[in-house]
Design a protein around this motif. Structure first.
Motif, PDB file in Angstrom:
ATOM      1  N   LEU A 123       0.795  -1.262  -0.007  1.00 36.95           N
ATOM      2  CA  LEU A 123      -0.168  -0.014  -0.060  1.00 36.95           C
ATOM      3  C   LEU A 123       0.849   1.179   0.080  1.00 36.95           C
ATOM      4  CD1 LEU A 123      -2.654  -0.915   2.567  1.00 36.95           C
ATOM      5  CD2 LEU A 123      -2.884  -0.942   0.341  1.00 36.95           C
ATOM      6  N   PRO A 153       3.974  -5.945  11.618  1.00 35.05           N
ATOM      7  CA  PRO A 153       3.590  -4.502  11.737  1.00 35.05           C
ATOM      8  C   PRO A 153       4.429  -3.561  12.677  1.00 35.05           C
ATOM      9  CG  PRO A 153       2.146  -6.264  12.753  1.00 35.05           C
ATOM     10  CD  PRO A 153       3.125  -6.959  11.953  1.00 35.05           C
ATOM     11  N   LEU A 163       0.764  -0.480   9.831  1.00 39.56           N
ATOM     12  CA  LEU A 163       0.253  -1.653  10.285  1.00 39.56           C
ATOM     13  C   LEU A 163       0.096  -2.703   8.886  1.00 39.56           C
ATOM     14  CD1 LEU A 163      -1.651  -2.429  12.790  1.00 39.56           C
ATOM     15  CD2 LEU A 163      -3.565  -1.680  11.706  1.00 39.56           C
ATOM     16  N   ASP A 164       0.179  -2.059   7.858  1.00 41.72           N
ATOM     17  CA  ASP A 164       0.478  -2.825   6.642  1.00 41.72           C
ATOM     18  C   ASP A 164       2.129  -3.325   6.431  1.00 41.72           C
ATOM     19  OD1 ASP A 164      -0.585  -3.883   4.071  1.00 41.72           O
ATOM     20  OD2 ASP A 164       0.402  -2.406   2.981  1.00 41.72           O
ATOM     21  N   THR A 165       2.655  -3.107   7.310  1.00 45.41           N
ATOM     22  CA  THR A 165       4.093  -3.379   7.266  1.00 45.41           C
ATOM     23  C   THR A 165       4.259  -4.936   7.685  1.00 45.41           C
ATOM     24  OG1 THR A 165       5.066  -1.222   7.401  1.00 45.41           O
ATOM     25  CG2 THR A 165       6.456  -2.823   8.121  1.00 45.41           C
ATOM     26  N   TYR A 166       5.385  -5.659   7.400  1.00 45.46           N
ATOM     27  CA  TYR A 166       5.461  -7.022   7.814  1.00 45.46           C
ATOM     28  C   TYR A 166       6.754  -7.317   8.666  1.00 45.46           C
ATOM     29  CZ  TYR A 166       4.728 -11.862   8.559  1.00 45.46           C
ATOM     30  OH  TYR A 166       4.532 -13.291   8.789  1.00 45.46           O
ATOM     31  N   ASN A 188      -3.699  -8.088   8.891  1.00 46.31           N
ATOM     32  CA  ASN A 188      -2.846  -6.386   9.060  1.00 46.31           C
ATOM     33  C   ASN A 188      -3.508  -5.486   7.942  1.00 46.31           C
ATOM     34  OD1 ASN A 188      -1.517  -7.615  11.190  1.00 46.31           O
ATOM     35  ND2 ASN A 188       0.374  -7.896   9.866  1.00 46.31           N
ATOM     36  N   GLN A 189      -3.491  -5.800   6.942  1.00 50.51           N
ATOM     37  CA  GLN A 189      -3.886  -4.965   5.704  1.00 50.51           C
ATOM     38  C   GLN A 189      -5.332  -4.622   5.798  1.00 50.51           C
ATOM     39  OE1 GLN A 189      -4.159  -5.668   1.141  1.00 50.51           O
ATOM     40  NE2 GLN A 189      -2.060  -4.636   1.670  1.00 50.51           N
ATOM     41  N   TYR A 210      -1.813 -15.087  13.271  1.00 56.11           N
ATOM     42  CA  TYR A 210      -3.000 -14.518  13.903  1.00 56.11           C
ATOM     43  C   TYR A 210      -3.752 -13.942  12.814  1.00 56.11           C
ATOM     44  CZ  TYR A 210       0.110 -10.752  12.688  1.00 56.11           C
ATOM     45  OH  TYR A 210       0.962  -9.672  11.988  1.00 56.11           O
ATOM     46  N   VAL A 229      -0.386 -10.016  18.834  1.00 56.48           N
ATOM     47  CA  VAL A 229       0.589 -10.121  17.377  1.00 56.48           C
ATOM     48  C   VAL A 229       1.978 -10.214  17.601  1.00 56.48           C
ATOM     49  CG1 VAL A 229       1.170  -8.290  15.695  1.00 56.48           C
ATOM     50  CG2 VAL A 229      -1.363  -8.660  16.158  1.00 56.48           C
ATOM     51  N   MET A 251      -1.581 -13.546   8.016  1.00 56.09           N
ATOM     52  CA  MET A 251      -1.212 -12.499   8.860  1.00 56.09           C
ATOM     53  C   MET A 251      -1.200 -11.188   8.046  1.00 56.09           C
ATOM     54  SD  MET A 251       1.495 -14.234  11.434  1.00 56.09           S
ATOM     55  CE  MET A 251       2.168 -15.188  10.564  1.00 56.09           C
ATOM     56  N   GLU A 258       1.541 -16.821   6.599  1.00 52.86           N
ATOM     57  CA  GLU A 258       2.061 -15.571   6.161  1.00 52.86           C
ATOM     58  C   GLU A 258       0.989 -14.492   5.399  1.00 52.86           C
ATOM     59  OE1 GLU A 258       5.719 -13.708   4.115  1.00 52.86           O
ATOM     60  OE2 GLU A 258       6.286 -15.324   5.347  1.00 52.86           O
ATOM     61  N   ALA A 284      -2.006   3.425   9.057  1.00 52.46           N
ATOM     62  CA  ALA A 284      -2.247   2.497   8.404  1.00 52.46           C
ATOM     63  C   ALA A 284      -1.270   1.788   7.415  1.00 52.46           C
ATOM     64  CB  ALA A 284      -3.374   2.877   7.322  1.00 52.46           C
TER      65      ALA A 284
END
Lengths: 279, 279
Positions: free
Chosen positions: A97, A146, A141-144, B134-135, B175, B158, B130, B127, A138
């Protein structure tokens, strides 16, 4: 205001360096390059791999919008802080994103907020500020994995701001959160007293809090009973917020000629020693 | 399992309706149309304005992956819940990122997770699960005003999951959070005991919690001292989690012929009366 910014500014003044020192400060940190100028500043991302064109540019000086006020709500935080540089590097690597935000959303949004600032259009400025803060978090949070910066208290402040704005159908206060849980609220001088009454009602100070409100002095009346009842938000435990700073836009670093305003004695010792805070 | 799903399934059986009843259940709710089938299910969004082609389709029955286990971590929550339907309608109206997610990210992600399920590739499945959770919550945060479902406890879960996965360099637990603060964890049967030991260490039950772990029985050893020390996460106050449900994939609603398995007596009265829980 950051240590790299102070160092770069002081050395530049000392050696009589003329011209743009923002690109030098950028080598220290992003906030340093923004802080060498006062008022509202735009930080250009640049495209040169050396980072030399990643500089800040003043949009308007602080004097352009003298009615604007800032409240910093300092939050108690259990969580371990993630470094904003590390978090952002991870976002660039993993968030799909983020790419879309940078290429498709930000260019238009930056133009709009510059327009709002130049026109002193508070409602437009406030709405864009809140939307962009939300979208930044946002992305985190979309980071992995998060990257989390806001906590339950931060989100309670967001909720209160939306309640206050919907109460009279007028956007009178905006929130923004950087890489941390503390809220930065923007509002006009004429709304400070009423907004602080509501904040004090929902987030009352701890009983032993000697200096809950710091910075510019302001009179706060207790919240009107009817307003309190209509607010639809129960007061939190006293001390849920650590303290509040009331301030305004600054003109950036200055060379102070008046010796009384110096922070150091002529011998170079600090004039004031204040207790250290965790935040 | 939802009330509309039970109603549609029961009436369909009673009147001998043949064929796909998912589109009828969809008129009740999204979760209803998914729940008329067992195992893993794909919910097609459809394109007909009547919603008649918004139906669920089974990917694999529960028996396809008998080793898969589910832990539901039920969280204490102060926040007021936002209805997921209202929240999603607001996201569609206001989130620019949602449009991009739907058109550019989801099609590929859905194909990948179906592949992972069919191949019983747990690490890939975990993966993707999760990242998509998150997204989804990033979209909720990009909504204006933001829709918040996860809280500090959700994010602590998380954090624990990522610590457990990085500990041995193997993704052994995933999760996912729907429109609420409770966590749904996926893991393989062989990892349940070790993961529950870590959960019990970080989120110990309240002293008066008579039934902290519900559902499928499992032996949990106290967490190994060395593992506990290396976990880099301090235990929370006892009772920070309400309770945990240990379960597995179901085969969807069934017509039960064995009278002993009926929940009602032949007179239609409930056989069991259990205390009501808030969640």
């Amino acid at each position: 205001m950051t240590t790299p910014m102070f160092t770069v500014y002081t050395l530049a003044k000392l050696y009589g360096v003329k011209g743009d020192i923002s690109s030098i400060a950028r080598q220290g940190s992003g906030s340093a390059c923004r802080s060498v100028l006062g008022g509202f500043v735009r930080w250009h991302k640049g495209c040169d791999p050396t980072g030399l064109d990643s500089v800040a540019q003043q949009i308007v000086p602080a004097s352009h919008w003298p009615q604007l006020r800032i409240l910093i709500l300092v939050v108690n935080d259990r969580q371990k802080k993630i470094s904003s540089t590390l978090g952002m590097q991870q976002s660039v690597k993993t968030s799909e994103l983020l790419k879309y935000r940078v290429s498709h959303i930000l260019p238009h949004r930056v133009d709009s907020i510059i327009k709002a600032i130049k026109e002193r259009n508070f409602e437009m400025f406030a709405e864009l500020t809140m939307k962009d803060s939300n979208q930044f978090h946002a992305m985190c949070l979309d980071t992995y994995p998060p990257a989390l910066y806001m906590n339950d208290m931060s989100h309670s402040i967001v909720h209160l701001v939306h309640l206050l704005n919907s109460e009279k159908g007028r956007t009178k206060v905006a929130y923004t959160f950087d890489a941390g849980s503390n809220a930065c609220l923007y509002l006009l001088e004429s709304d400070v007293s009423a907004v602080l009454s509501a904040i004090n009602h929902v987030f009352p100070p701890a009983n032993d809090s000697v200096e809950y409100l710091r910075g510019l002095p302001v009179n706060i009346d207790p919240l009107d009973k009817k307003v309190a009842e209509s607010l639809a938000m129960k007061p939190y435990e006293p001390g849920s917020l650590k303290f509040i700073i009331h301030t305004q836009l600054g003109e950036g670093p200055q060379v102070v000629q008046d010796l009384d305003q110096h922070l150091l004695t002529p011998a170079g010792d600090p004039k004031f020693l204040t207790p250290r805070h965790d935040n």
